[in-house]
Design a protein around this motif. Structure first.
Motif, mmCIF file in Angstrom:
data_model
loop_
_atom_site.group_PDB
_atom_site.id
_atom_site.type_symbol
_atom_site.label_atom_id
_atom_site.label_comp_id
_atom_site.label_asym_id
_atom_site.label_seq_id
_atom_site.Cartn_x
_atom_site.Cartn_y
_atom_site.Cartn_z
ATOM 1 N N PRO A 167 0.839 -1.205 0.000
ATOM 2 C CA PRO A 167 0.000 0.000 0.000
ATOM 3 C C PRO A 167 0.872 1.253 0.000
ATOM 4 N N VAL A 168 0.384 2.286 -0.683
ATOM 5 C CA VAL A 168 1.178 3.507 -0.805
ATOM 6 C C VAL A 168 0.327 4.743 -0.554
ATOM 7 N N THR A 169 1.002 5.805 -0.161
ATOM 8 C CA THR A 169 0.400 7.130 -0.082
ATOM 9 C C THR A 169 1.104 8.018 -1.092
ATOM 10 N N HIS A 170 0.329 8.826 -1.819
ATOM 11 C CA HIS A 170 0.936 9.666 -2.853
ATOM 12 C C HIS A 170 0.102 10.942 -3.028
ATOM 13 N N PRO A 171 0.098 11.815 -2.010
ATOM 14 C CA PRO A 171 -0.741 13.023 -2.057
ATOM 15 C C PRO A 171 -0.441 13.924 -3.253
ATOM 16 N N ASP A 172 0.839 14.050 -3.627
ATOM 17 C CA ASP A 172 1.187 14.941 -4.733
ATOM 18 C C ASP A 172 0.526 14.496 -6.030
ATOM 19 N N ARG A 173 0.575 13.199 -6.283
ATOM 20 C CA ARG A 173 -0.018 12.663 -7.512
ATOM 21 C C ARG A 173 -1.529 12.863 -7.502
ATOM 22 N N TYR A 174 -2.160 12.612 -6.352
ATOM 23 C CA TYR A 174 -3.610 12.757 -6.253
ATOM 24 C C TYR A 174 -4.008 14.228 -6.415
ATOM 25 N N ASN A 175 -3.256 15.111 -5.782
ATOM 26 C CA ASN A 175 -3.588 16.535 -5.850
ATOM 27 C C ASN A 175 -3.449 17.075 -7.271
ATOM 28 N N GLU A 176 -2.383 16.654 -7.951
ATOM 29 C CA GLU A 176 -2.152 17.201 -9.291
ATOM 30 C C GLU A 176 -3.187 16.678 -10.297
ATOM 31 N N SER A 177 -3.718 15.464 -10.049
ATOM 32 C CA SER A 177 -4.689 14.888 -10.977
ATOM 33 C C SER A 177 -6.129 15.253 -10.648
ATOM 34 N N ILE A 178 -6.444 15.426 -9.358
ATOM 35 C CA ILE A 178 -7.844 15.573 -8.941
ATOM 36 C C ILE A 178 -8.126 16.934 -8.305
ATOM 37 N N ASP A 179 -7.413 17.256 -7.236
ATOM 38 C CA ASP A 179 -7.716 18.485 -6.500
ATOM 39 C C ASP A 179 -7.457 19.740 -7.330
ATOM 40 N N TRP A 216 -8.775 20.495 -9.943
ATOM 41 C CA TRP A 216 -10.032 20.979 -10.515
ATOM 42 C C TRP A 216 -10.839 21.847 -9.540
ATOM 43 N N ARG A 217 -10.451 21.867 -8.272
ATOM 44 C CA ARG A 217 -11.171 22.707 -7.304
ATOM 45 C C ARG A 217 -10.916 24.195 -7.561
ATOM 46 N N ASN A 218 -9.757 24.476 -8.152
ATOM 47 C CA ASN A 218 -9.412 25.874 -8.384
ATOM 48 C C ASN A 218 -8.562 25.967 -9.640
ATOM 49 N N VAL A 219 -9.204 26.213 -10.773
ATOM 50 C CA VAL A 219 -8.506 26.351 -12.048
ATOM 51 C C VAL A 219 -8.472 27.832 -12.390
ATOM 52 N N TYR A 220 -7.335 28.472 -12.091
ATOM 53 C CA TYR A 220 -7.195 29.911 -12.296
ATOM 54 C C TYR A 220 -8.333 30.682 -11.619
ATOM 55 N N GLY A 221 -8.640 30.245 -10.385
ATOM 56 C CA GLY A 221 -9.655 30.926 -9.597
ATOM 57 C C GLY A 221 -11.080 30.466 -9.865
ATOM 58 N N ILE A 222 -11.266 29.503 -10.748
ATOM 59 C CA ILE A 222 -12.601 29.024 -11.089
ATOM 60 C C ILE A 222 -12.813 27.640 -10.499
#
Length: 292
Positions: A95-107, A109-115
């Protein structure tokens, strides 16, 4: 290469670089053979061979691997007590943890140039994590000691054993972290069978494979190991990651258990079906994917 090691078959020769290395190392004859089982069946070699050498390993060890061709060549041509290089392999998972990969692929979209474009997140998860991902991680991403999924002894394994591989696993997390999925990697060893005379050394050609750093041997009788583990220098195999669509928060010492089945796809024998069942913290999940 030694007087007792004279005739070599290179299975899946590609550019022929391993065949050339063998010739440079002093092989009497080298047969360079294409990778497919059909090609191996069609080739006629009118003598037994001393060595079969092949860089047969695929991603996740067995994806699109040429191991079946090596087995066919072994059964057709290898003399009793001959060498197969590499001689055995082990596939691992953890099992692995990989926050950077998850954030760059998913999170992202929460804020795309302020949108706020979080409506894209379900589709983003499917696009990013539906199929296994081949990438490089480090030992810091790994939450537990690894579990051995499959050990391959190239001297004894049969082709039917590759059709379906099943294992049950149980891990205990070493830290509190978001669990993002499972990573897979493998080691291969270069050593002789018990029947092979002890005074025959492993040909120096094995040091050339992939240009990778090999684990050093404490003494000449120990096997030479090529590792694709996260804590070792990266190789072109990298690691194979199966990501969850959503992370699971795990505590230190929390159990992560389940089962894994790897099977050849009926759609295409080169594809690998992956059926993963896992549970942690009282919640159970199933992840199915195809490596194609």
């Amino acid at each position: 290469m030694g007087s007792c090691v004279q005739v070599v078959v290179d299975v899946g020769c590609g550019t022929g670089i391993l065949s050339i290395f063998c010739a440079q190392a002093g092989a009497k004859r080298v047969y360079a053979v294409d990778a497919s089982d059909i090609a191996v069946q069609d080739v006629e070699i009118d003598e037994e061979v001393d060595v079969i050498i092949s860089e047969w390993m695929g991603y996740m060890l067995l994806y699109e691997s040429m191991l079946g061709s090596v087995i066919t060549a072994r059964d057709r041509w290898l003399k009793r007590g001959g060498l197969i290089l590499p001689s055995n392999a082990t596939l691992y998972m953890a099992p692995v943890t990989h926050p950077d990969r998850y954030n760059e692929s998913i999170d992202f979209w929460r804020n795309v140039y302020g949108i706020d474009m979080s409506a894209m997140m379900p589709l983003a998860k499917q696009c990013a994590f539906e199929e296994p991902s081949v990438e490089t991680i480090t030992g810091e991403n790994v939450l537990t000691w690894p579990h051995g999924v499959k050990h391959v002894d190239c001297y004894t394994i049969q082709i039917h054993e590759l059709e379906s591989i099943a294992t049950a696993f149980k891990f205990k997390s070493m830290m509190r972290a978001p669990l993002h999925g499972f990573a897979f990697w493998f080691d291969v060893e270069f050593s002789g069978p018990a029947l092979y005379p002890a005074n025959n050394h492993i040909p120096s050609v094995v040091h050339q494979i992939d240009g990778c750093q090999k684990k050093k041997r404490a003494n000449p009788n120990e096997a030479l190991v090529l590792s694709t583990a996260p804590e070792d220098p990266p190789t072109h195999w990298q690691q194979t990651l199966i990501y969850f669509y959503d992370p699971i928060e795990v505590e230190q010492d929390q159990l992560i258990e389940g089962s894994l089945v790897l099977s050849q796809s009926k759609e295409n024998a080169r594809f690998m079906n992956i059926h993963l069942e896992y549970a942690s913290g009282g919640r159970s999940f199933v992840k199915e994917s195809v490596m194609r």
